[in-house]
Design a protein around this motif. Structure first.
Motif, PDB file in Angstrom:
ATOM      1  N   ASP A   1       4.283  24.543  14.413  1.00 60.55           N
ATOM      2  CA  ASP A   1       3.309  23.882  14.940  1.00 60.55           C
ATOM      3  C   ASP A   1       2.234  23.283  14.342  1.00 60.55           C
ATOM      4  O   ASP A   1       2.054  23.478  13.067  1.00 60.55           O
ATOM      5  CB  ASP A   1       2.917  24.761  16.159  1.00 60.55           C
ATOM      6  CG  ASP A   1       2.082  25.718  15.866  1.00 60.55           C
ATOM      7  OD1 ASP A   1       1.765  26.008  14.539  1.00 60.55           O
ATOM      8  OD2 ASP A   1       1.936  26.720  16.614  1.00 60.55           O
ATOM      9  N   GLU A   2       1.096  22.836  15.010  1.00 61.24           N
ATOM     10  CA  GLU A   2      -0.047  22.240  14.494  1.00 61.24           C
ATOM     11  C   GLU A   2      -0.809  23.038  13.829  1.00 61.24           C
ATOM     12  O   GLU A   2      -1.740  22.661  12.884  1.00 61.24           O
ATOM     13  CB  GLU A   2      -0.748  21.507  15.501  1.00 61.24           C
ATOM     14  CG  GLU A   2      -1.312  22.076  16.695  1.00 61.24           C
ATOM     15  CD  GLU A   2      -0.428  22.518  17.743  1.00 61.24           C
ATOM     16  OE1 GLU A   2      -0.562  22.621  18.828  1.00 61.24           O
ATOM     17  OE2 GLU A   2       0.798  21.990  17.641  1.00 61.24           O
TER      18      GLU A   2
ATOM     19  N   THR B   1       8.952  16.108  15.201  1.00 62.50           N
ATOM     20  CA  THR B   1       9.017  15.275  13.922  1.00 62.50           C
ATOM     21  C   THR B   1       9.979  16.098  12.852  1.00 62.50           C
ATOM     22  O   THR B   1      10.095  17.129  13.109  1.00 62.50           O
ATOM     23  CB  THR B   1       7.682  15.020  13.498  1.00 62.50           C
ATOM     24  OG1 THR B   1       7.038  16.341  13.075  1.00 62.50           O
ATOM     25  CG2 THR B   1       6.864  14.168  14.599  1.00 62.50           C
TER      26      THR B   1
ATOM     27  N   GLU C   1       0.464  16.095   8.980  1.00 66.65           N
ATOM     28  CA  GLU C   1      -1.183  16.372   9.403  1.00 66.65           C
ATOM     29  C   GLU C   1      -1.338  14.826   9.321  1.00 66.65           C
ATOM     30  O   GLU C   1      -2.120  14.747  10.601  1.00 66.65           O
ATOM     31  CB  GLU C   1      -1.796  17.221   8.399  1.00 66.65           C
ATOM     32  CG  GLU C   1      -1.409  18.509   8.353  1.00 66.65           C
ATOM     33  CD  GLU C   1      -1.774  19.128   9.661  1.00 66.65           C
ATOM     34  OE1 GLU C   1      -2.657  18.592  10.631  1.00 66.65           O
ATOM     35  OE2 GLU C   1      -1.133  20.124  10.153  1.00 66.65           O
TER      36      GLU C   1
ATOM     37  N   ARG D   1      -0.306  13.228  12.909  1.00 65.70           N
ATOM     38  CA  ARG D   1      -1.234  14.068  14.079  1.00 65.70           C
ATOM     39  C   ARG D   1      -2.401  13.294  14.023  1.00 65.70           C
ATOM     40  O   ARG D   1      -2.755  13.212  14.962  1.00 65.70           O
ATOM     41  CB  ARG D   1      -1.149  15.495  13.677  1.00 65.70           C
ATOM     42  CG  ARG D   1      -0.004  16.293  14.075  1.00 65.70           C
ATOM     43  CD  ARG D   1      -0.449  17.771  14.034  1.00 65.70           C
ATOM     44  NE  ARG D   1      -1.421  18.208  14.874  1.00 65.70           N
ATOM     45  CZ  ARG D   1      -2.425  18.538  14.522  1.00 65.70           C
ATOM     46  NH1 ARG D   1      -2.753  18.951  13.057  1.00 65.70           N
ATOM     47  NH2 ARG D   1      -3.439  19.144  15.283  1.00 65.70           N
ATOM     48  N   GLN D   2      -3.050  13.121  12.894  1.00 64.88           N
ATOM     49  CA  GLN D   2      -4.414  12.521  12.922  1.00 64.88           C
ATOM     50  C   GLN D   2      -4.308  10.992  13.545  1.00 64.88           C
ATOM     51  O   GLN D   2      -5.174  10.588  14.344  1.00 64.88           O
ATOM     52  CB  GLN D   2      -4.943  12.492  11.589  1.00 64.88           C
ATOM     53  CG  GLN D   2      -5.546  14.105  11.046  1.00 64.88           C
ATOM     54  CD  GLN D   2      -5.839  14.109   9.533  1.00 64.88           C
ATOM     55  OE1 GLN D   2      -5.977  13.116   9.123  1.00 64.88           O
ATOM     56  NE2 GLN D   2      -5.952  15.211   9.199  1.00 64.88           N
TER      57      GLN D   2
ATOM     58  N   SER E   1      -1.963   9.558  15.127  1.00 68.00           N
ATOM     59  CA  SER E   1      -1.425   9.333  16.527  1.00 68.00           C
ATOM     60  C   SER E   1      -2.442   9.867  17.666  1.00 68.00           C
ATOM     61  O   SER E   1      -2.380   9.341  18.623  1.00 68.00           O
ATOM     62  CB  SER E   1      -0.367  10.268  16.563  1.00 68.00           C
ATOM     63  OG  SER E   1      -0.602  11.662  16.745  1.00 68.00           O
TER      64      SER E   1
ATOM     65  N   ASN F   1      -3.192  15.897  19.488  1.00 62.87           N
ATOM     66  CA  ASN F   1      -3.412  17.195  18.763  1.00 62.87           C
ATOM     67  C   ASN F   1      -2.512  18.361  19.197  1.00 62.87           C
ATOM     68  O   ASN F   1      -2.747  19.483  18.479  1.00 62.87           O
ATOM     69  CB  ASN F   1      -5.089  17.538  18.879  1.00 62.87           C
ATOM     70  CG  ASN F   1      -5.546  16.340  18.264  1.00 62.87           C
ATOM     71  OD1 ASN F   1      -5.615  15.956  17.028  1.00 62.87           O
ATOM     72  ND2 ASN F   1      -6.787  15.812  18.690  1.00 62.87           N
ATOM     73  N   SER F   2      -2.013  18.022  20.165  1.00 67.06           N
ATOM     74  CA  SER F   2      -1.266  19.396  20.582  1.00 67.06           C
ATOM     75  C   SER F   2       0.305  19.089  21.003  1.00 67.06           C
ATOM     76  O   SER F   2       0.603  17.723  21.346  1.00 67.06           O
ATOM     77  CB  SER F   2      -1.796  20.152  21.892  1.00 67.06           C
ATOM     78  OG  SER F   2      -1.905  19.150  23.050  1.00 67.06           O
TER      79      SER F   2
ATOM     80  N   VAL G   1       2.947  19.009  19.325  1.00 69.40           N
ATOM     81  CA  VAL G   1       3.471  18.290  18.031  1.00 69.40           C
ATOM     82  C   VAL G   1       3.956  19.360  17.069  1.00 69.40           C
ATOM     83  O   VAL G   1       3.491  20.160  16.459  1.00 69.40           O
ATOM     84  CB  VAL G   1       2.506  17.441  17.298  1.00 69.40           C
ATOM     85  CG1 VAL G   1       3.273  16.530  16.079  1.00 69.40           C
ATOM     86  CG2 VAL G   1       1.757  16.428  18.255  1.00 69.40           C
TER      87      VAL G   1
ATOM     88  N   ASN H   1       7.051  20.245  13.756  1.00 64.82           N
ATOM     89  CA  ASN H   1       7.550  19.704  12.717  1.00 64.82           C
ATOM     90  C   ASN H   1       8.975  20.575  12.252  1.00 64.82           C
ATOM     91  O   ASN H   1       8.997  21.714  12.394  1.00 64.82           O
ATOM     92  CB  ASN H   1       6.769  19.949  11.481  1.00 64.82           C
ATOM     93  CG  ASN H   1       7.186  19.067  10.209  1.00 64.82           C
ATOM     94  OD1 ASN H   1       8.264  18.355  10.546  1.00 64.82           O
ATOM     95  ND2 ASN H   1       6.697  19.374   9.203  1.00 64.82           N
TER      96      ASN H   1
END
Length: 206
Positions: free
Chosen positions: A73-74, A127, A136, A139-140, A142, A145-146, A148, A150
């Protein structure tokens, strides 16, 4: 004698003009033929693309995904796909670092709108980046922040994974794909239809 020379000159000029006109006409015909050929080629490619997208949809709907796959996760924590999906249906945008970036960029604003309408916890992004740094960066860029995750190159059982084609799908709590859509940048209006259907499904469930 002078009149004779004038007639010859005029005849020669007329022939030149006629010849030039024929050359110009042939040139125009060649351009039109070339344009038509390119248009036919483009249309043929679009038809094949649509056929491939339809095939992926038919192959994937009803498939149960591999819930044991471990993803990040993030926060860089690891958990299983089964735990991520939980006990309620989810809409998922799935793609890899080799997928069509333009296709993904077009979908992100619509995906954000859907998240706002039905709840961020119901719309996820899966992803597949080998590099944590690239994950990362996505995420930045796009701004999401939640929700998302991998996959780090792992496969979950989608027919699109081998071809690296981005996909949108609805999955239920038993990890079965109930609906699937292949976003195409050439047909953004089709994406709108999918999002409207998902919005209606979730909002009517409440």
């Amino acid at each position: 004698m002078f009149k004779h020379k004038m007639r010859k000159t005029l005849t020669f000029i007329t022939i030149l003009i006629t010849f030039a006109g024929i050359i110009f006409l042939l040139y125009e015909m060649n351009i039109n033929t070339s344009i038509q050929s390119r248009n036919n080629s483009r249309d043929s490619i679009l038809v094949e693309t649509l056929k491939e997208a339809l095939r992926f949809q038919v192959e994937t709907v009803g498939v149960r995904l591999d819930g044991s796959v471990i993803i990040e996760d993030e926060r860089n924590d690891t958990l299983s796909l089964r735990n991520v999906i939980g006990n309620s249906p989810k809409v998922i945008l799935h793609f890899s670092d080799l997928s069509c970036s333009a296709c993904i960029d077009i979908e992100l604003p619509r995906l954000k709108q859907l998240r706002e309408a039905v709840g961020e916890d119901k719309v996820l992004i899966l992803t597949s980046y080998d590099s944590r740094r690239t994950f990362e960066v996505f995420r930045q860029v796009s701004g999401i922040n939640s929700g998302v995750y991998n996959l780090r190159g792992l496969k979950i059982g989608l027919s699109t994974e081998k071809s690296q084609i981005p996909s949108l799908f609805l999955i239920d709590s038993s990890l079965v794909v109930r609906s699937m859509f292949i976003p195409l940048k050439e047909f953004p209006e089709l994406s709108d239809v999918f999002y409207q259907a998902m919005r209606k499904r979730f909002l009517e469930a409440h």
